[in-house]
Design a protein around this motif. Structure first.
Motif, PDB file in Angstrom:
ATOM      1  N   GLY A 118     -13.599  13.879 -11.021  1.00 40.71           N
ATOM      2  CA  GLY A 118     -13.280  12.592 -10.416  1.00 40.71           C
ATOM      3  C   GLY A 118     -14.301  12.164  -9.379  1.00 40.71           C
ATOM      4  N   THR A 119     -14.448  10.844  -9.216  1.00 37.06           N
ATOM      5  CA  THR A 119     -15.331  10.286  -8.207  1.00 37.06           C
ATOM      6  C   THR A 119     -14.622   9.113  -7.540  1.00 37.06           C
ATOM      7  OG1 THR A 119     -17.568   9.424  -7.782  1.00 37.06           O
ATOM      8  CG2 THR A 119     -16.527   8.749  -9.842  1.00 37.06           C
ATOM      9  N   GLN A 120     -14.713   9.049  -6.207  1.00 39.16           N
ATOM     10  CA  GLN A 120     -13.984   8.032  -5.447  1.00 39.16           C
ATOM     11  C   GLN A 120     -14.720   6.699  -5.479  1.00 39.16           C
ATOM     12  OE1 GLN A 120     -10.932   8.279  -3.601  1.00 39.16           O
ATOM     13  NE2 GLN A 120     -11.194   6.058  -3.476  1.00 39.16           N
ATOM     14  N   VAL A 121     -13.974   5.641  -5.760  1.00 42.47           N
ATOM     15  CA  VAL A 121     -14.471   4.275  -5.662  1.00 42.47           C
ATOM     16  C   VAL A 121     -13.584   3.537  -4.666  1.00 42.47           C
ATOM     17  CG1 VAL A 121     -14.755   2.074  -6.863  1.00 42.47           C
ATOM     18  CG2 VAL A 121     -15.429   4.214  -7.988  1.00 42.47           C
ATOM     19  N   THR A 122     -14.199   2.992  -3.626  1.00 46.51           N
ATOM     20  CA  THR A 122     -13.470   2.254  -2.610  1.00 46.51           C
ATOM     21  C   THR A 122     -14.053   0.854  -2.505  1.00 46.51           C
ATOM     22  OG1 THR A 122     -13.039   4.300  -1.378  1.00 46.51           O
ATOM     23  CG2 THR A 122     -12.724   2.202  -0.210  1.00 46.51           C
ATOM     24  N   VAL A 123     -13.204  -0.147  -2.662  1.00 48.05           N
ATOM     25  CA  VAL A 123     -13.634  -1.541  -2.586  1.00 48.05           C
ATOM     26  C   VAL A 123     -12.983  -2.168  -1.364  1.00 48.05           C
ATOM     27  CG1 VAL A 123     -13.791  -3.743  -3.794  1.00 48.05           C
ATOM     28  CG2 VAL A 123     -13.751  -1.599  -5.101  1.00 48.05           C
ATOM     29  N   SER A 124     -13.795  -2.604  -0.418  1.00 49.63           N
ATOM     30  CA  SER A 124     -13.277  -3.201   0.810  1.00 49.63           C
ATOM     31  C   SER A 124     -13.162  -4.709   0.657  1.00 49.63           C
ATOM     32  CB  SER A 124     -14.188  -2.853   1.977  1.00 49.63           C
ATOM     33  OG  SER A 124     -15.469  -3.405   1.772  1.00 49.63           O
ATOM     34  N   SER A 125     -12.187  -5.275   1.342  1.00 50.09           N
ATOM     35  CA  SER A 125     -11.957  -6.731   1.245  1.00 50.09           C
ATOM     36  C   SER A 125     -12.749  -7.485   2.280  1.00 50.09           C
ATOM     37  CB  SER A 125     -10.469  -7.016   1.393  1.00 50.09           C
ATOM     38  OG  SER A 125      -9.997  -6.499   2.617  1.00 50.09           O
TER      39      SER A 125
END
Length: 125
Positions: A118-125
């Motif tokens: 797994g690899t983390q993807v974080t999308v900020s607003s």
């Protein structure tokens, strides 16, 4: 047996892009359907996209259709997920997965025998 290692996750602003890559090893890679899944905190793991071994068909979850593109490079033994126009709701751990050889394409988590870390993807607003 197939071994899978994902890379390319990170932090991006909404509207941005990321490209995930999955490096596969093992003799059965070429005869296996490959999938991308994701799991957000407190939610079940869900199907994102798949690339079939016979004919190179591609399939997408409705939530990512038109924004994500899955591709496969047989020579490099990789499966990539290009993610464009990312949204905060795309935030999750993304997993690469493989079915056993010569199986019918599936979106079910239980039909995939091999998984990456797994690899983390974080999308900020």
């Amino acid at each position: 047996q197939v071994q899978l290692v994902e890379s390319g996750g990170g932090l991006v602003q909404a509207g941005g892009s990321l490209r995930l890559s999955c490096a596969a090893s093992g003799r059965t890679f070429r005869s296996s359907n490959m999938g991308w899944f994701r799991q957000a905190p407190g939610k079940e793991r869900e199907f994102v996209a798949a690339f079939t071994y016979n004919g190179g068909g591609t399939y997408y979850a409705d939530s990512v259709k038109g924004r994500f593109t899955v591709s496969r490079d047989i020579a490099k033994n990789t499966v990539d997920l290009q993610m464009n126009t990312l949204k905060p709701e795309d935030t999750a751990v993304y997993y690469c997965a493989a079915q056993k050889s010569f199986r019918d394409y599936s979106r079910a988590v239980s039909d995939y025998a091999y998984w990456g870390q797994g690899t983390q993807v974080t999308v900020s607003s």
